[in-house]
Design a protein around this motif. Structure first.
Motif, PDB file in Angstrom:
ATOM      1  N   THR A  56       4.282   7.462  -1.000  1.00 52.68           N
ATOM      2  CA  THR A  56       3.354   7.440   0.136  1.00 52.68           C
ATOM      3  C   THR A  56       1.993   6.901  -0.284  1.00 52.68           C
ATOM      4  OG1 THR A  56       4.493   9.326   1.153  1.00 52.68           O
ATOM      5  CG2 THR A  56       2.262   8.835   1.921  1.00 52.68           C
ATOM      6  N   THR A  57       1.538   7.290  -1.467  1.00 52.36           N
ATOM      7  CA  THR A  57       0.244   6.808  -1.955  1.00 52.36           C
ATOM      8  C   THR A  57       0.272   5.299  -2.163  1.00 52.36           C
ATOM      9  OG1 THR A  57      -0.144   8.941  -3.040  1.00 52.36           O
ATOM     10  CG2 THR A  57      -1.516   7.098  -3.732  1.00 52.36           C
ATOM     11  N   ILE A  58       1.400   4.764  -2.636  1.00 51.03           N
ATOM     12  CA  ILE A  58       1.542   3.309  -2.771  1.00 51.03           C
ATOM     13  C   ILE A  58       1.407   2.637  -1.408  1.00 51.03           C
ATOM     14  CG2 ILE A  58       3.188   1.457  -3.257  1.00 51.03           C
ATOM     15  CD1 ILE A  58       4.312   3.206  -5.498  1.00 51.03           C
ATOM     16  N   ALA A  59       2.145   3.168  -0.422  1.00 56.17           N
ATOM     17  CA  ALA A  59       2.110   2.584   0.923  1.00 56.17           C
ATOM     18  C   ALA A  59       0.692   2.598   1.489  1.00 56.17           C
ATOM     19  CB  ALA A  59       3.060   3.338   1.847  1.00 56.17           C
ATOM     20  N   LEU A  60      -0.021   3.706   1.282  1.00 53.06           N
ATOM     21  CA  LEU A  60      -1.384   3.813   1.806  1.00 53.06           C
ATOM     22  C   LEU A  60      -2.348   2.900   1.053  1.00 53.06           C
ATOM     23  CD1 LEU A  60      -1.562   7.677   2.379  1.00 53.06           C
ATOM     24  CD2 LEU A  60      -1.122   5.877   4.064  1.00 53.06           C
ATOM     25  N   SER A  61      -2.104   2.707  -0.222  1.00 52.36           N
ATOM     26  CA  SER A  61      -2.935   1.787  -0.991  1.00 52.36           C
ATOM     27  C   SER A  61      -2.802   0.369  -0.461  1.00 52.36           C
ATOM     28  CB  SER A  61      -2.524   1.830  -2.469  1.00 52.36           C
ATOM     29  OG  SER A  61      -3.220   0.857  -3.217  1.00 52.36           O
ATOM     30  N   LEU A  62      -1.562  -0.036  -0.136  1.00 50.14           N
ATOM     31  CA  LEU A  62      -1.349  -1.361   0.448  1.00 50.14           C
ATOM     32  C   LEU A  62      -1.982  -1.450   1.831  1.00 50.14           C
ATOM     33  CD1 LEU A  62       2.386  -1.931  -0.583  1.00 50.14           C
ATOM     34  CD2 LEU A  62       0.310  -2.671  -1.787  1.00 50.14           C
ATOM     35  N   ALA A  63      -1.857  -0.360   2.596  1.00 47.74           N
ATOM     36  CA  ALA A  63      -2.454  -0.330   3.930  1.00 47.74           C
ATOM     37  C   ALA A  63      -3.970  -0.498   3.861  1.00 47.74           C
ATOM     38  CB  ALA A  63      -2.103   0.983   4.629  1.00 47.74           C
ATOM     39  N   ALA A  64      -4.590   0.140   2.876  1.00 49.92           N
ATOM     40  CA  ALA A  64      -6.042   0.051   2.733  1.00 49.92           C
ATOM     41  C   ALA A  64      -6.487  -1.394   2.522  1.00 49.92           C
ATOM     42  CB  ALA A  64      -6.504   0.920   1.568  1.00 49.92           C
ATOM     43  N   GLN A  65      -5.717  -2.153   1.736  1.00 47.10           N
ATOM     44  CA  GLN A  65      -6.079  -3.549   1.492  1.00 47.10           C
ATOM     45  C   GLN A  65      -5.979  -4.375   2.771  1.00 47.10           C
ATOM     46  OE1 GLN A  65      -7.407  -3.657  -1.527  1.00 47.10           O
ATOM     47  NE2 GLN A  65      -6.580  -1.575  -1.587  1.00 47.10           N
ATOM     48  N   VAL A  66      -4.967  -4.066   3.600  1.00 44.23           N
ATOM     49  CA  VAL A  66      -4.808  -4.775   4.872  1.00 44.23           C
ATOM     50  C   VAL A  66      -6.031  -4.564   5.755  1.00 44.23           C
ATOM     51  CG1 VAL A  66      -3.434  -4.936   6.983  1.00 44.23           C
ATOM     52  CG2 VAL A  66      -2.293  -4.679   4.776  1.00 44.23           C
ATOM     53  N   THR A  67      -6.525  -3.319   5.808  1.00 45.06           N
ATOM     54  CA  THR A  67      -7.665  -3.017   6.680  1.00 45.06           C
ATOM     55  C   THR A  67      -8.957  -3.652   6.171  1.00 45.06           C
ATOM     56  OG1 THR A  67      -8.252  -0.949   5.506  1.00 45.06           O
ATOM     57  CG2 THR A  67      -6.618  -0.808   7.289  1.00 45.06           C
ATOM     58  N   ARG A  68      -9.061  -3.858   4.878  1.00 44.47           N
ATOM     59  CA  ARG A  68     -10.286  -4.429   4.309  1.00 44.47           C
ATOM     60  C   ARG A  68     -10.321  -5.946   4.430  1.00 44.47           C
ATOM     61  NH1 ARG A  68     -10.608  -2.079  -1.647  1.00 44.47           N
ATOM     62  NH2 ARG A  68     -12.600  -3.185  -1.629  1.00 44.47           N
ATOM     63  N   GLY A  69      -9.174  -6.568   4.240  1.00 41.61           N
ATOM     64  CA  GLY A  69      -9.148  -8.018   4.240  1.00 41.61           C
ATOM     65  C   GLY A  69      -9.862  -8.591   3.029  1.00 41.61           C
ATOM     66  N   THR A  70      -9.747  -9.879   2.846  1.00 41.67           N
ATOM     67  CA  THR A  70     -10.365 -10.517   1.689  1.00 41.67           C
ATOM     68  C   THR A  70     -11.885 -10.378   1.703  1.00 41.67           C
ATOM     69  OG1 THR A  70      -8.562 -12.119   1.536  1.00 41.67           O
ATOM     70  CG2 THR A  70     -10.621 -12.701   0.451  1.00 41.67           C
ATOM     71  N   LYS A  71     -12.491 -10.495   2.890  1.00 41.02           N
ATOM     72  CA  LYS A  71     -13.951 -10.391   2.978  1.00 41.02           C
ATOM     73  C   LYS A  71     -14.442  -8.996   2.610  1.00 41.02           C
ATOM     74  CE  LYS A  71     -14.578 -14.015   6.449  1.00 41.02           C
ATOM     75  NZ  LYS A  71     -15.061 -14.336   7.816  1.00 41.02           N
ATOM     76  N   GLY A  72     -13.588  -7.990   2.812  1.00 41.13           N
ATOM     77  CA  GLY A  72     -13.970  -6.619   2.463  1.00 41.13           C
ATOM     78  C   GLY A  72     -13.574  -6.234   1.060  1.00 41.13           C
ATOM     79  N   GLY A  73     -13.123  -7.215   0.268  1.00 45.91           N
ATOM     80  CA  GLY A  73     -12.753  -6.929  -1.119  1.00 45.91           C
ATOM     81  C   GLY A  73     -11.296  -6.554  -1.307  1.00 45.91           C
ATOM     82  N   GLY A  74     -10.482  -6.692  -0.268  1.00 48.32           N
ATOM     83  CA  GLY A  74      -9.083  -6.336  -0.383  1.00 48.32           C
ATOM     84  C   GLY A  74      -8.314  -7.303  -1.266  1.00 48.32           C
ATOM     85  N   ARG A  75      -7.497  -6.756  -2.169  1.00 45.96           N
ATOM     86  CA  ARG A  75      -6.661  -7.563  -3.059  1.00 45.96           C
ATOM     87  C   ARG A  75      -5.304  -6.889  -3.213  1.00 45.96           C
ATOM     88  NH1 ARG A  75      -8.612 -12.727  -4.609  1.00 45.96           N
ATOM     89  NH2 ARG A  75     -10.886 -12.609  -4.571  1.00 45.96           N
ATOM     90  N   TRP A  76      -4.266  -7.692  -3.353  1.00 46.06           N
ATOM     91  CA  TRP A  76      -2.945  -7.160  -3.657  1.00 46.06           C
ATOM     92  C   TRP A  76      -2.870  -6.843  -5.139  1.00 46.06           C
ATOM     93  CZ3 TRP A  76      -1.147  -5.563   0.568  1.00 46.06           C
ATOM     94  CH2 TRP A  76      -1.188  -6.317   1.745  1.00 46.06           C
ATOM     95  N   PRO A  77      -1.884  -6.058  -5.565  1.00 42.06           N
ATOM     96  CA  PRO A  77      -1.793  -5.686  -6.993  1.00 42.06           C
ATOM     97  C   PRO A  77      -1.758  -6.862  -7.946  1.00 42.06           C
ATOM     98  CG  PRO A  77      -0.364  -4.284  -5.682  1.00 42.06           C
ATOM     99  CD  PRO A  77      -0.893  -5.328  -4.749  1.00 42.06           C
ATOM    100  N   ASP A  78      -1.265  -8.023  -7.493  1.00 39.13           N
ATOM    101  CA  ASP A  78      -1.221  -9.193  -8.369  1.00 39.13           C
ATOM    102  C   ASP A  78      -2.494 -10.026  -8.285  1.00 39.13           C
ATOM    103  OD1 ASP A  78      -0.939 -10.191  -5.831  1.00 39.13           O
ATOM    104  OD2 ASP A  78       1.022 -11.102  -6.142  1.00 39.13           O
ATOM    105  N   GLY A  79      -3.495  -9.535  -7.545  1.00 35.85           N
ATOM    106  CA  GLY A  79      -4.766 -10.240  -7.427  1.00 35.85           C
ATOM    107  C   GLY A  79      -4.831 -11.229  -6.292  1.00 35.85           C
TER     108      GLY A  79
END
Length: 394
Positions: A56-79
């Motif tokens: 669940t924590t993994i899923a939420l971590s990915l969700a957090a990046q979606v909400t931030r977007g690139t402009k908000g500093g969001g990155r996937w685990p591979d950068g």
């Protein structure tokens, strides 16, 4: 099938045969990705694993990046860049919204983009197995719905989750929602108990139809900690199946707690190095470790190996064949052999390897004394035990 009756039924309904679509009229479309290679848009992805590995924590971590977007500093685990900030929907039958919100905050989510599925408009409980069409209509009103998390995915099944036909019928609205909205759906599930050593796709709880419907299956596991004082268990997220890209590789990760506001802590993922190899190989090594608290397979494979060797030495080729039939990965069996002290001998230059259970010291001494009493001269030395790491078979 009764052809005359079928033709009569069609004639009565006004239908004129079956409509065909010619192949050259089909418009080809590329796969769209939320996280390239790991989370496809408009499709169902399954995330499975044993309890305690932080699914669940993994899923939420990915969700957090979606909400931030690139402009908000969001990155996937591979950068890789996330793209434009988007909306996330979360339904959980296991954790309360405040617990999930703390984890999202810990991951840096833009909480204005997070939408928890609470209940129906009339106050009745939301049932993912019954109300997915209603959720689709509501999600369509959001600015940019890009990810739906269902935890656990089995709750979307109204019938018997072990029957493939019922799973497919129940998940059809989930797949439809993903396709119509272009939204990635991430369904979380557990591994079935007693399935250690099998193909990870076969370990997803319930019917194999869950993994069959998903275009991509991810698995998470806890592995042995690296040597060192205070070392924490390492965890891995791996691709176990993909119909639309590579089906191996993944990332190591750790879980950590941070304070998100006074007296409130949230768990988050700290992504580590990229990994190569198959999910089955990595899970085999993790679960063959008897110190792994998530392992339910170490004692099982040890018992299997002791059982096949109970009547005496056995050719490694035959053991491997039995292991394949029992669903144990060969690497898991090799680790078990080392753990319980199996003796591995090479019979000759052109002969194969033979495995045997270790003889306890008192019994070995009795056998040697008996041999010495019937022979003249020193007893022959025992055959050397192979120390090959791979326990060669061929």
């Amino acid at each position: 099938m009764n052809a005359p009756n079928d033709l009569a039924r069609l004639a009565g309904s006004g239908a004129e045969g079956v409509k065909l679509l010619r192949g050259d009229a089909v418009k080809l479309e590329p796969v769209r990705w939320l996280w390239p290679g790991f989370l496809p848009a408009g499709m169902l992805t399954i995330l499975g694993g044993s309890p305690g590995c932080g699914k669940t924590t993994i899923a939420l971590s990915l969700a957090a990046q979606v909400t931030r977007g690139t402009k908000g500093g969001g990155r996937w685990p591979d950068g890789a860049r996330v793209g434009e900030a988007a909306d996330v929907l979360i339904w959980s039958g296991e954790d309360a919204a405040p617990v999930l919100a703390a984890r999202l905050r810990a991951a840096g989510a833009d909480m204005a983009r997070v939408h928890f599925v609470e209940c129906l408009g009339n106050g009745e409980s939301f049932d993912p197995g019954r109300d997915m069409t209603l959720l689709e209509a509501t999600a369509d009103k959001l600015q940019a719905p890009r990810l739906l998390i269902l935890d656990p995915i089995v709750s979307a099944v109204t019938g018997d989750s072990h029957k493939g036909a019922e799973v497919r019928r129940s998940l059809a609205p989930v797949v439809t929602l993903a396709q119509r909205l272009g939204c990635a759906v991430l369904g979380i599930t557990h591994f079935s108990k007693g399935t250690g050593g099998r193909d990870p796709v076969e370990r997803v709880t319930g019917s194999i139809a869950f993994a069959a419907l998903a275009r991509l299956v991810l698995v998470a596991a806890k592995v042995q900690a690296e040597p060192g004082e205070g070392a924490e268990p390492r965890r891995v997220l791996m691709r176990a199946k993909s119909n639309i890209g590579p089906d191996d590789g993944g990332f190591a990760y750790a879980l950590e707690q941070i304070e998100v506001e006074q007296d409130v802590e949230g768990q988050r993922v700290r992504w580590l190095e990229a990994l190569e190899g198959s999910a089955r190989e990595l899970l085999a090594e993790a679960e063959a470790d008897p110190a792994n608290p998530d392992s339910d397979s170490a004692t099982g494979v040890d018992g299997f190996l002791r059982g096949v060797l109970a009547d005496g030495p056995m050719a490694a080729k035959a053991i491997k064949a039995d292991a394949d039939g029992a669903g144990y990965a060969w690497r898991t069996v090799q680790l078990s052999a080392t753990r319980i002290g199996v003796e591995r001998r090479k019979l000759g230059m052109k002969e194969g390897w033979v495995w045997a259970l270790p003889v306890d010291p008192p019994a070995r001494r009795r056998n040697e004394d008996a041999e010495g009493a019937t022979q003249k001269g020193p007893a022959p030395s025992a055959p050397s035990v192979a120390s090959s790491e791979d326990g060669e078979v061929f």
